[in-house]
Design an enzyme around this catalytic site. Sequence first.
Site, PDB file in Angstrom:
ATOM      1  N   GLU A 268       0.848  -1.185   0.000  1.00 40.21           N
ATOM      2  CA  GLU A 268       0.000   0.000   0.000  1.00 40.21           C
ATOM      3  C   GLU A 268       0.886   1.239   0.000  1.00 40.21           C
ATOM      4  O   GLU A 268       1.691   1.430   0.909  1.00 40.21           O
ATOM      5  CB  GLU A 268      -0.899   0.038   1.237  1.00 40.21           C
ATOM      6  CG  GLU A 268      -2.088  -0.882   1.178  1.00 40.21           C
ATOM      7  CD  GLU A 268      -3.020  -0.632   2.350  1.00 40.21           C
ATOM      8  OE1 GLU A 268      -3.178   0.540   2.763  1.00 40.21           O
ATOM      9  OE2 GLU A 268      -3.580  -1.608   2.875  1.00 40.21           O
TER      10      GLU A 268
ATOM     11  N   ASP B 187      -7.246   7.480  10.002  1.00 42.64           N
ATOM     12  CA  ASP B 187      -5.920   7.162  10.514  1.00 42.64           C
ATOM     13  C   ASP B 187      -5.719   7.672  11.930  1.00 42.64           C
ATOM     14  O   ASP B 187      -6.186   8.755  12.302  1.00 42.64           O
ATOM     15  CB  ASP B 187      -4.844   7.751   9.600  1.00 42.64           C
ATOM     16  CG  ASP B 187      -4.844   7.104   8.232  1.00 42.64           C
ATOM     17  OD1 ASP B 187      -4.933   5.866   8.191  1.00 42.64           O
ATOM     18  OD2 ASP B 187      -4.767   7.817   7.218  1.00 42.64           O
TER      19      ASP B 187
ATOM     20  N   TYR C 204     -10.922  -5.412   2.408  1.00 46.71           N
ATOM     21  CA  TYR C 204     -10.089  -4.903   3.492  1.00 46.71           C
ATOM     22  C   TYR C 204     -10.959  -4.880   4.740  1.00 46.71           C
ATOM     23  O   TYR C 204     -11.813  -4.009   4.906  1.00 46.71           O
ATOM     24  CB  TYR C 204      -9.590  -3.503   3.124  1.00 46.71           C
ATOM     25  CG  TYR C 204      -8.596  -2.871   4.064  1.00 46.71           C
ATOM     26  CD1 TYR C 204      -8.671  -3.017   5.445  1.00 46.71           C
ATOM     27  CD2 TYR C 204      -7.567  -2.076   3.559  1.00 46.71           C
ATOM     28  CE1 TYR C 204      -7.754  -2.422   6.288  1.00 46.71           C
ATOM     29  CE2 TYR C 204      -6.647  -1.464   4.383  1.00 46.71           C
ATOM     30  CZ  TYR C 204      -6.742  -1.641   5.751  1.00 46.71           C
ATOM     31  OH  TYR C 204      -5.839  -1.034   6.585  1.00 46.71           O
TER      32      TYR C 204
END
Length: 282
Positions: free
Chosen positions: A66, A77, A192
Amino acid sequence: MPPPHLAFPEQREIPPGRERIAAAFAQARAAQRPAFIPYFPLGYPTLADSLAVIKALAQVGADLIELGIPFSDPLADGPTIQQATQVALAQGMNVPKALEMAWALRRQGVTQPCLFMGYLNPLLAYGLETFVRDASRVGVDGLIVPDLPFEEATYLRHMCREQGLALIPLIPPNLPLERITQIAQEAEGFLYLVSVTGVTGVRDSFPEETETFIRCVRQITHLPLAIGFGIASPQQVRALYPLADGVIVGSALIRVVAQASEPAEAAAVFLRALGQPFAVSP
């Protein structure tokens, strides 16, 4: 639009990305181990260091990689990645440079499937159609856009399919099964799976519900399942495989690099240790 000096190839020079992603998971499965998928922000701690780190990861066992495109407001994040992306932005990182660096990695021998992980606003500013076309030309295999809702992803998904790229969806554990099924039916590449509700960051353990979550998703799709958010140790990897087909590691890797005098060497040592239970080799 990219500046004039970025003379990307007129067409993709390697096979389409979706097939390369599938092959990477199949190869890991044949070796009876998870696919290892490190995330690293382009431009951190410097542009040159990030290229060296990613090349080192490719050499020691990464199956997919990634490539983070830094953004000023990365909502998914945690503090480790937020800080790293701020450093990268201060280095002048932007979408054109990310494309240029991805192409440099291909020219320098990185052959693993590479995924751009980035937020929607910078891609819109560059131009979605142009971005997908240029990402394909420089050898990127898929996109992860964490702030793009499934219902609003139709246009981008169509453009990715035209260019042979996979648009990878994030599946949090609190998502209703009906919605997961809808997303899985349209998805390509892999799913994911987010290990916990919240943002990225190192965790000592996962809730008991994580195993149930993975098993539940497994029943509704034949796509590979990769799990991320919080993975930091070989013990965690061992606990998650073979429930999941791949493990994604970001914050723990960035922490190691942040503390190292030799970032690329430290990254390589970390990934080797993470895969030690499965004897991962380049």
